[in-house]
Design a protein around this motif. Structure first.
Motif, PDB file in Angstrom:
ATOM      1  N   GLY A 281       0.810  -1.220   0.000  1.00 35.26           N
ATOM      2  CA  GLY A 281       0.000   0.000   0.000  1.00 35.26           C
ATOM      3  C   GLY A 281       0.841   1.267   0.000  1.00 35.26           C
ATOM      4  O   GLY A 281       0.333   2.355  -0.253  1.00 35.26           O
ATOM      5  N   ARG A 282       2.128   1.147   0.300  1.00 35.82           N
ATOM      6  CA  ARG A 282       2.962   2.357   0.375  1.00 35.82           C
ATOM      7  C   ARG A 282       3.893   2.497  -0.817  1.00 35.82           C
ATOM      8  O   ARG A 282       4.735   3.381  -0.847  1.00 35.82           O
ATOM      9  CB  ARG A 282       3.780   2.353   1.666  1.00 35.82           C
ATOM     10  N   ASN A 283       3.751   1.596  -1.781  1.00 34.26           N
ATOM     11  CA  ASN A 283       4.541   1.707  -3.014  1.00 34.26           C
ATOM     12  C   ASN A 283       6.043   1.756  -2.783  1.00 34.26           C
ATOM     13  O   ASN A 283       6.733   2.608  -3.328  1.00 34.26           O
ATOM     14  CB  ASN A 283       4.128   2.985  -3.760  1.00 34.26           C
ATOM     15  N   ILE A 284       6.519   0.840  -1.954  1.00 29.73           N
ATOM     16  CA  ILE A 284       7.944   0.855  -1.628  1.00 29.73           C
ATOM     17  C   ILE A 284       8.654  -0.280  -2.357  1.00 29.73           C
ATOM     18  O   ILE A 284       8.116  -1.376  -2.483  1.00 29.73           O
ATOM     19  CB  ILE A 284       8.102   0.744  -0.098  1.00 29.73           C
ATOM     20  N   ASP A 285       9.837   0.009  -2.828  1.00 26.75           N
ATOM     21  CA  ASP A 285      10.632  -1.017  -3.493  1.00 26.75           C
ATOM     22  C   ASP A 285      11.120  -1.999  -2.418  1.00 26.75           C
ATOM     23  O   ASP A 285      11.639  -1.554  -1.387  1.00 26.75           O
ATOM     24  CB  ASP A 285      11.818  -0.328  -4.162  1.00 26.75           C
ATOM     25  N   ILE A 286      10.965  -3.309  -2.662  1.00 29.97           N
ATOM     26  CA  ILE A 286      11.327  -4.205  -1.567  1.00 29.97           C
ATOM     27  C   ILE A 286      12.842  -4.365  -1.372  1.00 29.97           C
ATOM     28  O   ILE A 286      13.301  -5.014  -0.441  1.00 29.97           O
ATOM     29  CB  ILE A 286      10.593  -5.569  -1.584  1.00 29.97           C
ATOM     30  N   SER A 287      13.608  -3.680  -2.208  1.00 32.92           N
ATOM     31  CA  SER A 287      15.053  -3.680  -1.945  1.00 32.92           C
ATOM     32  C   SER A 287      15.423  -2.514  -0.996  1.00 32.92           C
ATOM     33  O   SER A 287      16.563  -2.417  -0.537  1.00 32.92           O
ATOM     34  CB  SER A 287      15.830  -3.567  -3.260  1.00 32.92           C
TER      35      SER A 287
END
Ligand code: C5P
Length: 223
Positions: free
Chosen positions: A48-54
């Motif tokens: 939901g927060r549009n964060i890159d998982i790296s």
């Protein structure tokens, strides 16, 4: 030595851990931790927060500030899960969320950040904790440890039934493929892989009813 009695129930997806853990917690009058729900809720929060998982820094920040609440509603079989004040119980239990959770759960800093939150569930009179690494990492000194297994086909069948009971649909071949991908990822990851604790009672449930599994687990606690 841990003074709070903890029963850990680990195993692969669809093996029936959730059902066994719920029944044992009711029987014993102990608290219940569904650790998979924490990883699933965390995956939803990240999504939901549009964060890159790296971006590990942001992942840890989200994990540390996860606004998550479990509510046992009267008469309901499953607990309701609230993320940021919203009931996410339904989306939480979809295959898609499980898949996202499995990817994100392989990141070491995420596991470390969520460790204390899980350990905080251990309270008097006791805790039943289900997951992948309850007996090996989170409650490594637990008094009672169980590891459930079953064939992948049987687990896919159970998962399909569970989805149907929740009013959702599924295609058995797709569920089987998903179950196998998730198992492989959970078992081969570097951090807290899915493996039985050395001191766990391993129960192959392929041919067993829930009642038969409950009997074996109850015997372990009495022993
Ligand atoms: O058990 P459940 O299917 O809800 O878990 C979703 C995913 O979360 C699992 O496939 C696994 O990758 C991860 N998980 C984990 N450690 C746990 C519980 C769940 O890595 N203790």
């Amino acid at each position: 030595m841990n003074l709070i009695p903890v029963l850990t129930i680990d195993g692969p997806s669809g093996v029936g851990k959730g059902t066994v853990a719920r029944i044992m917690a009711q029987k014993l009058g102990w608290y219940l931790l569904d650790s998979g729900a924490i990883y699933r809720a965390f995956a939803l929060a990240v999504n939901g927060r549009n964060i890159d998982i790296s971006d590990e820094f942001s992942l840890v920040e989200i994990a540390n500030n996860l606004d998550l609440e479990f509510k046992a509603e009267a008469g309901a079989e499953l607990v309701s899960v609230y993320l940021d004040g919203k009931d996410v119980s339904k989306v939480l239990r979809t295959e898609q969320t499980g898949e996202m959770a499995s990817r994100i759960a392989s990141i070491g800093v995420v596991r470390t950040a969520l460790l204390k939150r899980q350990q905080a569930f251990a309270k008097i009179p006791g805790l039943v904790a289900d997951g992948r690494d309850m007996g090996t990492v989170v409650f490594a000194d637990a008094a009672f440890k169980v590891f459930l297994t079953a064939s992948a086909q049987e687990r896919a069948n159970r998962r399909l039934k569970q989805l149907q009971n929740q009013g959702s649909e599924g295609i058995i071949s797709q569920i089987l493929a998903d179950v196998m991908v998730r198992d492989e990822r959970d078992s081969s990851r570097k951090h807290s892989p899915l493996i039985p604790a050395k001191d766990a009672l391993i129960i192959d449930t392929t041919e067993l009813s829930i009642d038969e599994v409950i009997t074996q687990v109850s015997e372990l606690i009495k022993a």
